[in-house]
Design an enzyme around this catalytic site. Structure first.
Site, PDB file in Angstrom:
ATOM      1  N   ALA A  14       0.844  -1.190   0.000  1.00 24.69           N
ATOM      2  CA  ALA A  14       0.000   0.000   0.000  1.00 24.69           C
ATOM      3  C   ALA A  14       0.886   1.249   0.000  1.00 24.69           C
ATOM      4  O   ALA A  14       1.872   1.322   0.734  1.00 24.69           O
ATOM      5  CB  ALA A  14      -0.907  -0.001   1.228  1.00 24.69           C
ATOM      6  N   ARG A  15       0.551   2.194  -0.849  1.00 25.73           N
ATOM      7  CA  ARG A  15       1.276   3.466  -0.986  1.00 25.73           C
ATOM      8  C   ARG A  15       2.748   3.282  -1.327  1.00 25.73           C
ATOM      9  O   ARG A  15       3.593   4.104  -0.985  1.00 25.73           O
ATOM     10  CB  ARG A  15       1.137   4.318   0.283  1.00 25.73           C
ATOM     11  CG  ARG A  15      -0.272   4.717   0.589  1.00 25.73           C
ATOM     12  CD  ARG A  15      -0.756   5.764  -0.412  1.00 25.73           C
ATOM     13  NE  ARG A  15      -2.200   5.871  -0.379  1.00 25.73           N
ATOM     14  CZ  ARG A  15      -3.014   5.392  -1.316  1.00 25.73           C
ATOM     15  NH1 ARG A  15      -2.544   4.739  -2.351  1.00 25.73           N
ATOM     16  NH2 ARG A  15      -4.305   5.560  -1.229  1.00 25.73           N
ATOM     17  N   GLY A  17       3.897   3.211  -4.458  1.00 26.23           N
ATOM     18  CA  GLY A  17       4.199   3.859  -5.735  1.00 26.23           C
ATOM     19  C   GLY A  17       3.942   2.942  -6.914  1.00 26.23           C
ATOM     20  O   GLY A  17       4.259   3.285  -8.051  1.00 26.23           O
ATOM     21  N   LYS A  18       3.355   1.771  -6.663  1.00 25.86           N
ATOM     22  CA  LYS A  18       3.157   0.792  -7.744  1.00 25.86           C
ATOM     23  C   LYS A  18       2.214   1.304  -8.816  1.00 25.86           C
ATOM     24  O   LYS A  18       2.472   1.131 -10.004  1.00 25.86           O
ATOM     25  CB  LYS A  18       2.690  -0.561  -7.188  1.00 25.86           C
ATOM     26  CG  LYS A  18       1.325  -0.542  -6.530  1.00 25.86           C
ATOM     27  CD  LYS A  18       1.033  -1.849  -5.811  1.00 25.86           C
ATOM     28  CE  LYS A  18      -0.266  -1.758  -5.053  1.00 25.86           C
ATOM     29  NZ  LYS A  18      -0.318  -0.702  -4.049  1.00 25.86           N
ATOM     30  N   HIS A  53      -8.420  10.368  -8.627  1.00 26.55           N
ATOM     31  CA  HIS A  53      -7.487   9.622  -9.476  1.00 26.55           C
ATOM     32  C   HIS A  53      -7.810   9.815 -10.961  1.00 26.55           C
ATOM     33  O   HIS A  53      -6.897   9.928 -11.781  1.00 26.55           O
ATOM     34  CB  HIS A  53      -7.498   8.138  -9.111  1.00 26.55           C
ATOM     35  CG  HIS A  53      -6.806   7.852  -7.820  1.00 26.55           C
ATOM     36  ND1 HIS A  53      -6.565   6.584  -7.379  1.00 26.55           N
ATOM     37  CD2 HIS A  53      -6.312   8.670  -6.860  1.00 26.55           C
ATOM     38  CE1 HIS A  53      -5.937   6.622  -6.210  1.00 26.55           C
ATOM     39  NE2 HIS A  53      -5.790   7.874  -5.880  1.00 26.55           N
TER      40      HIS A  53
END
Length: 174
Positions: A14-15, A17-18, A53
């Site tokens: 989680a978080r 940067g993927k 997003h």
């Protein structure tokens, strides 16, 4: 601009940067960008997150929702001149479990489709197997299904990247 392999799996926490990394891969390609969303907006926070997003991605992107029918939607969305980003496999897995679908069969269908996609596909997924053993049966089943899904997809796609702290580490390259 390097041409993407037929399919790339981008894993991370989680978080990590993927998703940002996966979006950059897709945007590096000429032509249309398709964002194949597996998330469903169950509450106000998720509605706001999805909207934010979409705005950040910009007008080059077309969003297609596929909370359950991932393979069918990929078949319609992917093609020459269109790079597709699937975000994310673990949300899709969660949706399948909630709908009481056959996870092994759905995984096999996806893996078969990924053997010869008609255009570049980048798949994002959360690596959930690096932490403590979950304390309940549902969470353990989810972790186990996710691990098997990742192994099956990684075996068939030509490229796999792990992202931590915004830094991509190539695990498998085309």
């Amino acid at each position: 601009m390097a041409e993407l392999p037929a399919a790339t799996l981008v894993l991370g926490g989680a978080r990590s940067g993927k998703s940002r990394h996966a979006e950059a891969l897709v945007e590096s390609q000429p032509g249309d960008c398709v964002y194949l969303a597996t998330a469903e907006a169950w509450d106000a926070e998720m509605v706001e997150r999805i909207s934010r997003h979409q705005e950040q991605r910009g007008s080059r992107w077309r969003t297609v929702e596929a909370p359950l029918e991932l393979v069918e939607t990929l078949g319609q969305a992917a093609g020459p001149g269109r790079a597709v980003l699937v975000d994310c496999l673990t949300l899709w897995l969660s949706n399948l479990m909630h709908a009481d679908r056959d996870i092994a069969a759905e995984t096999e269908r996806l893996v078969c489709w990924l053997a010869a996609p008609p255009g570049p596909v980048v798949l994002v997924s959360n690596e959930v197997g690096l932490g403590i053993v979950p304390d309940n049966a549902l969470a353990r089943a989810f972790r186990d299904h996710a691990g098997r899904l990742h192994q099956a997809v990684a075996a068939v796609v030509p490229a796999v990247v792990f992202v931590a702290a915004g830094l991509p580490l190539t695990l498998k390259s085309a």
